[in-house]
Each structure stands twice: as structure tokens, then as C-alpha cells.
Scaffold this motif. Structure first.
Motif, PDB file in Angstrom:
ATOM      1  N   ALA A  61      -6.908   1.610   6.884  1.00  0.00           N
ATOM      2  CA  ALA A  61      -5.810   0.841   6.307  1.00  0.00           C
ATOM      3  C   ALA A  61      -6.333  -0.307   5.446  1.00  0.00           C
ATOM      4  O   ALA A  61      -5.921  -0.483   4.302  1.00  0.00           O
ATOM      5  N   LEU A  62      -7.281  -1.080   5.994  1.00  0.00           N
ATOM      6  CA  LEU A  62      -7.771  -2.230   5.242  1.00  0.00           C
ATOM      7  C   LEU A  62      -8.604  -1.799   4.040  1.00  0.00           C
ATOM      8  O   LEU A  62      -8.556  -2.425   2.988  1.00  0.00           O
ATOM      9  N   LEU A 104      -7.012   5.092  18.163  1.00  0.00           N
ATOM     10  CA  LEU A 104      -6.080   4.955  17.031  1.00  0.00           C
ATOM     11  C   LEU A 104      -6.264   3.608  16.340  1.00  0.00           C
ATOM     12  O   LEU A 104      -6.047   3.479  15.142  1.00  0.00           O
ATOM     13  N   SER A 147      -7.937   3.130  13.086  1.00  0.00           N
ATOM     14  CA  SER A 147      -7.329   3.491  11.802  1.00  0.00           C
ATOM     15  C   SER A 147      -7.225   2.266  10.908  1.00  0.00           C
ATOM     16  O   SER A 147      -7.004   2.384   9.716  1.00  0.00           O
ATOM     17  N   ARG A 148      -7.413   1.057  11.487  1.00  0.00           N
ATOM     18  CA  ARG A 148      -7.406  -0.136  10.628  1.00  0.00           C
ATOM     19  C   ARG A 148      -8.561  -0.122   9.640  1.00  0.00           C
ATOM     20  O   ARG A 148      -8.487  -0.746   8.601  1.00  0.00           O
ATOM     21  N   MET A 167     -11.843   7.594  13.202  1.00  0.00           N
ATOM     22  CA  MET A 167     -11.707   7.817  14.638  1.00  0.00           C
ATOM     23  C   MET A 167     -13.026   8.251  15.249  1.00  0.00           C
ATOM     24  O   MET A 167     -13.346   7.893  16.381  1.00  0.00           O
ATOM     25  N   ILE A 177      -0.259  -1.490  12.023  1.00  0.00           N
ATOM     26  CA  ILE A 177      -1.221  -0.499  11.534  1.00  0.00           C
ATOM     27  C   ILE A 177      -0.787   0.912  11.925  1.00  0.00           C
ATOM     28  O   ILE A 177      -0.875   1.844  11.127  1.00  0.00           O
ATOM     29  N   LEU A 220      -9.424   9.164   7.803  1.00  0.00           N
ATOM     30  CA  LEU A 220      -8.861   8.804   9.107  1.00  0.00           C
ATOM     31  C   LEU A 220      -9.667   9.459  10.236  1.00  0.00           C
ATOM     32  O   LEU A 220     -10.017   8.827  11.232  1.00  0.00           O
ATOM     33  N   LEU A 225       1.878   1.920   9.654  1.00  0.00           N
ATOM     34  CA  LEU A 225       1.289   2.209   8.340  1.00  0.00           C
ATOM     35  C   LEU A 225       0.710   3.611   8.327  1.00  0.00           C
ATOM     36  O   LEU A 225       0.884   4.374   7.370  1.00  0.00           O
ATOM     37  N   LEU A 268       0.830  -1.200   0.000  1.00  0.00           N
ATOM     38  CA  LEU A 268       0.000   0.000   0.000  1.00  0.00           C
ATOM     39  C   LEU A 268       0.868   1.254   0.000  1.00  0.00           C
ATOM     40  O   LEU A 268       0.720   2.137  -0.855  1.00  0.00           O
ATOM     41  N   LEU A 303      -8.173   0.952   2.270  1.00  0.00           N
ATOM     42  CA  LEU A 303      -7.229   1.376   1.235  1.00  0.00           C
ATOM     43  C   LEU A 303      -6.567   0.162   0.598  1.00  0.00           C
ATOM     44  O   LEU A 303      -6.391   0.108  -0.619  1.00  0.00           O
ATOM     45  N   PRO A 343      -6.869  10.572   2.321  1.00  0.00           N
ATOM     46  CA  PRO A 343      -6.789   9.594   3.414  1.00  0.00           C
ATOM     47  C   PRO A 343      -7.002  10.225   4.784  1.00  0.00           C
ATOM     48  O   PRO A 343      -7.565   9.616   5.679  1.00  0.00           O
ATOM     49  N   MET A 344      -6.587  11.482   4.932  1.00  0.00           N
ATOM     50  CA  MET A 344      -6.689  12.113   6.244  1.00  0.00           C
ATOM     51  C   MET A 344      -8.131  12.319   6.658  1.00  0.00           C
ATOM     52  O   MET A 344      -8.502  12.120   7.812  1.00  0.00           O
ATOM     53  N   GLN A 363      -6.860  19.052   7.773  1.00  0.00           N
ATOM     54  CA  GLN A 363      -6.830  20.136   6.797  1.00  0.00           C
ATOM     55  C   GLN A 363      -8.113  20.953   6.816  1.00  0.00           C
ATOM     56  O   GLN A 363      -8.655  21.327   5.789  1.00  0.00           O
ATOM     57  N   LEU A 377      -8.346   7.362  -1.325  1.00  0.00           N
ATOM     58  CA  LEU A 377      -6.932   7.374  -1.688  1.00  0.00           C
ATOM     59  C   LEU A 377      -6.433   8.814  -1.853  1.00  0.00           C
ATOM     60  O   LEU A 377      -5.275   9.105  -1.565  1.00  0.00           O
TER      61      LEU A 377
END
Lengths: 159, 676
Positions: B586-587, B579, B582-583, B466, A143, B462, A146, A65, B589, B458-459, B522, B455
Motif C-alpha cells: 500500500a505505501l 495481512l 500488505s502495508r 506476504m 490498509i 501482494l 485499501l 490511490l 504504491l 499489484p497482486m 494469477q 501498479l
């Protein structure tokens, strides 16, 4: 010296992929040995141990990734690499390191943990849900790394 | 929604109705019988172990026979046994078969004896083959291996050490004893530094020859075959043929018994059921005229069961109070959607009585998070369609398996939802196909995400992850508070739950307008002054309250404050928990990125027929693998979020599984008037 920027960037992408990939490969390998042992005794547990074996495989995916995001960021993926300073290249390389190094080590650790969890399934198949948790604990750190790698790579300005 | 209330029943009835009562209870399958419930010197227990063992042996016999039948005459669709579930029969069918149980057991025994005969034949074949192999070095011998000579001559057949040819060997013999020039020798076979030989001499030279041969390391074959090796070997071949045809014959005989399969299944389960009945019978205390029984039933069934037993068998059924030292078994009761997640909960541990059953709340989060992690519309469609078809095609599969498939059906739908939200359909397959094969040059992506593309932002995702995490965790804390309120522990509720809510909300409100958050998300959030002030005071008040009250069981103030401070340190746990969500990012993406890598690889050969074929091959293999890996990841990590983060806030399992006295069948399902 400016030509080295892109080299460093690409090195970063590759480091993320190969370090994390190695971690997963070793981890899945360790767990796979334990899984094979269980299946020789009781082929009915195949599905359960397969799931446990594959848990350490995610580090490789995280590496991929970050590698992919980095490649598209530095323009290698599109076929026309962005020209960047040596410093920027190094920054990108540094950003890729967390997922690479943590992926390498956590992949191996998680593989060992998975192998032990496979032992739980071998002796007490009813405890499958809990056995899955122990390796998943290791995953947290992969994670987190990452997360930092993605944050770093996407936010480094190209100049 | 909840843990079903249980009722303890005690039953007393006349001994003559003993078996009938047990059979009824077994058919209902709604009562967990408490073994050795009444401890009284005057009551006796029946020794049923012998009868039970006999039934178990018979069931085992039928099982083995069925296994053999499956080997030689495979039933149809054997591989789907897990999905098909047990065959449904009426109790009349079972009774009919049970009438000729002796016949069935005889059939089973004969299947077993055929199998035994086959194994014997195989053993004989193996023996023959071993003998043939042992004879290979002696094949050129045209006398029996035990041949010791004629009237005038003596013959030695055996092995000497060392490698010789014909001339070399007679020379070697002469060297050992020069007087032996009238010995006719022949070498037969050489292997492993040893030579098989024959030596024929006149009887008078026999001793000398033997001595010379011994000097050359001569030994007779350890297990000589009776007869001429070639003939013996041919005999072996003939015997192998015979045994093989015998095996074929036996296999046909077994296969011809395939129609017995159904009956054998019924008989096996019939014996299993009876064995279980006798097991329970052995634990029941009995007096001269009556027997006594105690057990748990779901409270809703209690009246029906007691009425049935008292009407039909004149049994006395009483509702008992739960004793202090007893643990009620747990049965979950949930709505149609949430009960699919019961298996997930059970794999962690069932709730105790008096605690909240988190299944309903968990099921919604489970499906929601699962979809977010897989987040590809096409994968979701495949998943939902596949599970839907399986559920339709095999309506009788076991309850646990069925619930799992139902859960994955819902997770599939959730995946479709999130896939369209994030614009993933086999990754970016639509764009790649349009560009490579149809020369599309317009704007991409063609399938626009309904929400946004993770993609490129991403922020943002994220932050959302959360937020979802906070909601999940706060819900968990809320359940803990609810439990405390339920047990009227108001003070505990204020200290453990409310104080934390105030403290954490204060912290979050402090974080939102900060520079750190602005950098990550942002976007800048500006709070009015009063809200910032409120946030500050909320967190200070909350923190102070936690420090002061957490160690409230302790009277020593120093220890109390220290405990409180330690407890406040637990806020780091909250940070890591949040935190951990965040998986989700991650997963999610990972699925999209690997899918687009597959698509990019597939389109490398460009358009045209060759390119299209290559694309299809890569596409099929790549997406199958990606889907499998990410399905697994989504499953494991959704479980983890529930088990570790969510359950960590309030849940401590510890419930006892409800194990009702039931028929416990392997092949068939007997249809009854009513089951739980």
C-alpha cells in the motif's frame, strides 16, 4: 442506460477520494489541536508531535490511490473514457466503497487516538516509540480496506 | 548482537582518595553506581546537599547568562546546535578556566544584572505609555489636571456621563440649576457615552455647581496626572527616549561580553560535573577511614577499571556476584551497521539480561521494509545523500542522533534499490519529461523496472509482501525457540515453537495449490500428490499437538483441551499479522501514484518555456511534500511491523537502561584518555 456506467465508475473514484480524504482531514485536524497545545508548552517537542499528527493523514492517501487506479481503469485519466455497462459501473463504485467508508471512520478514530498519543509525548517524551503504536493500530483496518478496494477495482472486468 | 555482560564491582578505598576515585570514575563514565548499596549502622553518609545545591545554582547562573548572550549577541549557526554536538576540549583547558571560575561567575552575574536593568527600562517604558494613553482624553486641557481654581474661582475637571458638545453641556447644567448662568464650561473629549469637561465658576457658586455637576454624573479623574497633560505627555516621550537609549546601551554592554561565552560554557559544565559528583558523594557510605562503593560496569571494562583504581589509589576492588533481587542494567553491543537501529529498539524497550537482543536481526528487516515502502530511487538518493552530508559535516553530533542519521542513510540506499526494482524515479518523471518537453514518442517506461511494475501487477507484489511477512514472523518465532533452547526448555520449544512451525507450514502448503491462491496470484501451482498429503498431515498433526499440549501446566484435561483450543484459535492472529504486511504494498504504491499525479499536474501546461517553469515549480513543491509524507509513513509503519508483528512473537523488553556516573555536560566534551 449504458452512459451511466462511466458515471458510476467516476462516482466510485470520487467517493474513495472524498470520503477517505474527509476522514484524514478531520483526523489530522483533531491531532493538530492537541499538537498545538503541546508545542505552546514545549516547542522542543515539535518534531515528535508533528509525526503523531500526520499519522491519520494516510487514509486520504489510500483514497487517492484507489481513486487514481479507478480513474486510469475507466479511462478518464487518458482522456477517452471506456464505455461500460451500468452494472460494471456499479461494480466499480462498490469496489471503491471500502476504502472510502473505512477511511472516513478510521481517519477520525485515528485522529482521536493520535491526540491521546500526543498526550503521552507531552508527559513522557521518552515513550515516543510506544505512543506511535496506538494510532498505527487503527491504521491496519484502513490498509485492509485499501487492499480489498484495490483487489476489487483491478479485477473487475470492463464490459 | 547481544546484551553486554555486566559486572558488579565493589570498591573500598581510603577516605583521602574519595574525590579522586569519584573523579576518575566520572571521567570514565563506565560505571552505574548503586545508591545506598551497603546498609550498615556504623557507616555514615556525608551531607553534600548544600555544596551540590550551590554548584547547581552556579551552573544555572551561567546557563542563564549564556541564554541572554545568545539573545543579544547570537553565536554563529545557532540553529544547528542539535547537529553540531558538544565542543571538544582537553581537561587541561577546563582546569585553566576553572582556576578563574570566580571571575566567570562575576561576569555571569553582571550579564544577568544588565538583563534585569533592561527589563526595568522596558517596565518604565510601559508605564510611560500607559500614562500617555490615559492622558489622551485630557490633551486639550491647558491647566494641570489637579487644578482646583484661582483665588476667586473654583474649577471642576472631570467626567460626566452622557455625550455633550459645548453648548449642549452648558444647557444641561442650566437645566439642573437655572441659577448657574455664570459658569464657564468646556467639553474636552467624548468617548464611551461619557464626556470629559471643565467647569469654572465663582467660589461662592462652587457648592451649587458641584451639586449640579454631580446630578449629571460628575466624577473626578481617578488618577490625575501631576501637571498640564500636554507637558506630562511630552515628559513621558522624553523618558521613553531615554529608556530606549539606555536599553541600547545595555544591549551593547551585553554584546561586548560575547567573548566570555566560551568560558561561561566551560564553567557551566564544570559546575554541572561537580554537582553530579557531589550527588554521588552523598550516597556513599563511609566509615572513619574508608569509603565503600558498589556499581555496575560492562564486564569487559571491569579488569581495567579495578586495576586502575588499585594502582592509582590503592583501592580494594572486588568482583561481586549478582544477587537474586538485582536487575542488571542493559548495554547493547552490536556490529557497526546494526547499532544504528539500537535507538529504535530502545524506544520500544531494552532487552533483559539472558534474553536475545533482536537489534541485529531487526536492523536488516528494518532497512529492507523501509526501502520497500518508500520505493522511489530519486527519493532514496536524496535521503542517502542528505544524511551522508550531514554525517560528514557534523562528526561530533550526539551518539543517539548520529545513529538515527546512519540508519536513515542505510534506509535511503535500500530505497534506491527498491526504486530501481520497481522503476520509480520521482514516480514516472522521466517519461513525463521526455514526452512533454522532448517530444518523445517511443515506448514507455523509459526506465524499465528491474523486477516489475507494482501498479500493473499489484497482486504479485501482494503475494511477495506476504512472503516477506511470513519470513519476518517465522524469524521472530525462531528467536523465541532459540531462547527456549538456550534455557534448555526442550519440551517448551517443541510445544510452543516446533508444533506451530509444522502447523503453519502445513497450512501454507495447503493454501498454495488451492483455487483461492490461483485467483489472487494469477498462477497455478500444482503439487505432487505426496506433498499435498504431507501438507494435510502436517497441519492436522500440528493442530492436534497444539490443542493437547498448550495447556500443559494444567492437570485437568478438560481445561487443558479448552486452553489448547483457544491457543489454536491464535492462528487467526497469524492471519492478521501476515495481512498486515500488505502495508508494504500500500505505501509503496502510494509513493509512486502521488508522484505520478504530481508529474501529470506539472505537465498540464505542455512544453515551452512557460510550461517548463510551471513544471519545475509543481515538481519541487509536489515532490517535497510527497517525500515528506511518505518518509513519515515508511518510518511509522516500519516501526509498527517491528514492534507489533515481529516483537509480538517473542520480545518482552523490560530491560533497565544503563545510566553511568558521568560528566553529563551540556556544552563541552572533555577529551579523556579513554571512554566507553
Amino acid at each position: 442506460m449504458n452512459d451511466f456506467g462511466i458515471v458510476m465508475g467516476l462516482l466510485g473514484a470520487c467517493a474513495a477520494v472524498f470520503l477517505a480524504g474527509c476522514g484524514s482531514a478531520v483526523g489530522v485536524g483533531i491531532a493538530g489541536q492537541a499538537a498545538s497545545g503541546v508545542v505552546t508548552e514545549d516547542p522542543g517537542k515539535f518534531a515528535q508531535v508533528l509525526i503523531l499528527q500526520l499519522i491519520p493523514g494516510t487514509q486520504g492517501i489510500y483514497g487517492l490511490l484507489v481513486g487514481f487506479i479507478t480513474l486510469s481503469k475507466i479511462g478518464v485519466l487518458g482522456g477517452n473514457p471506456t464505455s461500460m455497462s451500468f452494472v460494471t459501473g456499479l461494480l466499480i463504485l462498490a469496489g471503491c466503497l471500502p476504502v472510502g467508508i473505512v477511511g472516513l471512520i478510521s481517519g477520525i478514530a485515528q485522529g482521536k487516538c493520535s491526540a491521546a498519543a500526543i498526550g503521552i509525548v507531552a508527559k513522557r517524551p521518552d515513550q515516543f516509540g510506544k505512543s506511535m503504536l496506538f494510532p498505527a493500530m487503527v491504521e491496519t483496518y484502513a490498509i485492509l480496506s485499501l487492499l480489498i478496494s484495490i483487489l476489487a477495482v483491478t479485477n473487475i472486468p470492463i464490459s | 548482537m547481544s546484551v553486554m555482560p555486566m559486572q558488579k564491582l565493589s570498591i573500598c578505598a581510603h577516605k583521602s582518595n574519595r574525590k579522586a576515585v569519584l573523579e576518575t570514575l566520572q571521567q570514565f563514565g563506565a560505571m552505574e553506581i548503586i545508591p545506598d548499596a551497603i546498609d550498615d549502622q556504623e557507616l555514615e553518609k556525608m551531607n553534600t546537599s548544600e555544596a551540590r545545591a550551590q554548584f547547581e545554582r552556579d551552573a544555572e547562573l551561567a546557563d542563564q547568562a549564556l541564554e541572554i548572550l545568545d539573545r543579544y549577541a547570537p553565536g554563529n549557526k545557532a540553529g544547528l546546535a542539535m547537529l553540531q554536538g558538544n565542543e571538544e576540549l582537553t581537561s587541561a583547558d577546563v582546569r585553566q578556566v576553572a582556576l578563574k571560575q570566580g571571575e566567570c561567575i562575576k561576569q555571569a552575574s553582571s550579564i544577568l544584572s544588565f538583563e534585569k536593568a533592561i527589563n526595568e527600562c522596558r517596565g518604565n517604558i510601559l508605564k510611560d505609555e500607559n500614562q500617555k494613553e490615559a492622558l489622551i482624553p485630557w490633551m486639550s486641557l491647558d491647566v494641570p489636571m489637579t487644578f482646583s481654581g484661582t483665588e476667586k474661582t473654583a474649577a471642576f475637571i472631570g467626567t460626566v456621563s452622557g455625550v455633550y458638545d459645548d453648548a449642549g453641556f452648558s444647557a444641561a447644567l442650566l437645566e439642573k440649576d437655572p441659577g448657574l448662568d455664570a459658569v464657564s464650561t468646556k467639553t474636552l473629549f467624548t468617548e464611551n457615552d461619557a464626556t470629559n469637561i471643565t467647569a469654572i465658576c465663582l467660589k461662592k457658586d462652587a457648592e451649587k455647581t458641584e451639586a449640579a455637576l454631580r446630578a449629571l454624573g460628575f466624577s473626578k479623574p481617578a488618577q490625575p496626572a501631576m501637571g498640564i497633560p500636554k507637558q506630562v505627555s511630552e515628559d513621558c516621550d522624553r523618558d521613553i527616549d531615554k529608556q530606549n537609549s539606555e536599553i541600547e546601551n545595555l544591549k551593547k554592554k551585553i554584546a561586548a561580553m560575547a567573548p566570555e561565552r566560551e568560558n561561561l560554557k566551560i564553567v557551566a559544565d564544570y559546575y554541572r560535573t561537580r554537582a553530579e559528583k557531589y550527588r554521588v558523594l552523598g550516597t556513599i557510605p563511609q566509615s572513619k577511614q574508608a569509603f565503600f562503593l558498589e556499581g555496575w560496569v560492562p564486564a569487559v571494562q571491569a579488569d581495567r577499571i579495578s586495576k586502575l583504581l588499585s594502582d592509582r589509589y590503592h583501592a580494594v576492588v572486588e568482583k561481586e556476584e549478582v544477587r537474586e533481587d538485582e536487575v542488571e542494567p542493559t548495554v547493547l553491543h552490536n556490529n557497526k551497521f546494526s547499532q544504528c537501529a539500537e535507538g529504535i529498539l530502545a524506544s520500544y524497550g531494552l532487552p533483559q539480561h539472558g534474553k536475545v537482543d533482536p537489534t541485529t536481526i531487526m536492523s536488516f528487516f528494518y532497512v529492507f521494509f523501509f526501502g520497500m515502502m518508500l520505493s522511489d530511487a530519486a527519493y532514496g538518493i536524496i535521503m542517502a545523500a542528505a544524511t551522508f552530508i550531514i554525517l560528514r559535516k557534523f562528526p561530533r553530533m550526539k551518539t543517539g542522533t548520529k545513529k538515527m542519521f546512519q540508519l536513515f542513510f542505510w534506509c535511503g540506499l535500500s530505497t534506491v534499490f527498491w526504486g530501481f526494482m520497481f522503476g520509480g524515479f520521482f514516480g514516472n518523471a522521466i517519461d513525463v519529461i521526455a514526452k512533454t518537453f522532448f517530444g518523445y514518442t517511443g515506448a514507455t517506461p523509459i526506465l524499465k523496472p528491474l523486477w516489475f511494475d507494482p501498479l500493473t501487477h499489484p497482486m504479485v507484489l501482494l503475494i511477495w509482501c506476504m512472503l516477506f511477512g511470513c519470513i519476518h514472523l517465522f524469524t521472530g518465532l525462531g528467536i523465541k525457540g532459540f531462547e527456549e533452547l538456550q534455557h534448555h526448555q526442550i519440551w517448551d520449544f517443541i510445544c510452543d515453537v516446533l508444533a506451530w512451525y509444522v502447523f503453519l507450514m502445513g497450512l501454507i502448503l495447503l493454501l498454495l495449490p488451492s483455487q483461492l491462491f490461483a485467483n489472487i496470484a494469477q498462477m497455478t501451482i500444482v503439487f505432487p500428490v505426496w506433498l499435498s498429503q504431507a501438507a494435510k498431515w502436517m497441519s492436522i498433526l500440528g493442530a492436534v499437538f497444539i490443542v493437547v499440549t498448550s495447556g500443559r501446566e494444567n492437570r485437568n484435561w478438560a481445561i487443558r483441551i479448552a486452553l489448547g483450543a483457544y491457543n489454536l484459535y491464535g492462528v487467526t492472529g497469524w492471519l492478521s499479522d501476515v495481512l498486515s504486511y500488505s502495508r508494504l504494498l500500500a505505501l509503496g504504491l502510494a509513493t509512486g501514484v502521488i508522484a505520478s499525479v504530481v508529474n501529470t499536474m506539472g505537465s498540464m501546461l505542455g512544453g515551452g518555456v512557460g510550461g517548463a517553469i510551471f513544471f519545475i515549480v509543481v515538481f519541487l513543491i509536489g515532490h517535497t511534500m510527497n517525500m515528506a509524507i511518505n518518509l513519515l509513513g515508511a518510518y511509522v509503519h516500519t516501526n509498527r511491523l517491528q514492534f507489533v508483528e515481529f516483537f509480538g512473537k517473542f520480545y518482552d523488553a523490560g530491560g533497565k537502561t544503563f545510566e553511568p556516573f558521568t560528566t553529563n555536560t551540556k556544552y563541552i566534551e572533555v577529551k579523556e584518555e579513554a571512554k566507553v
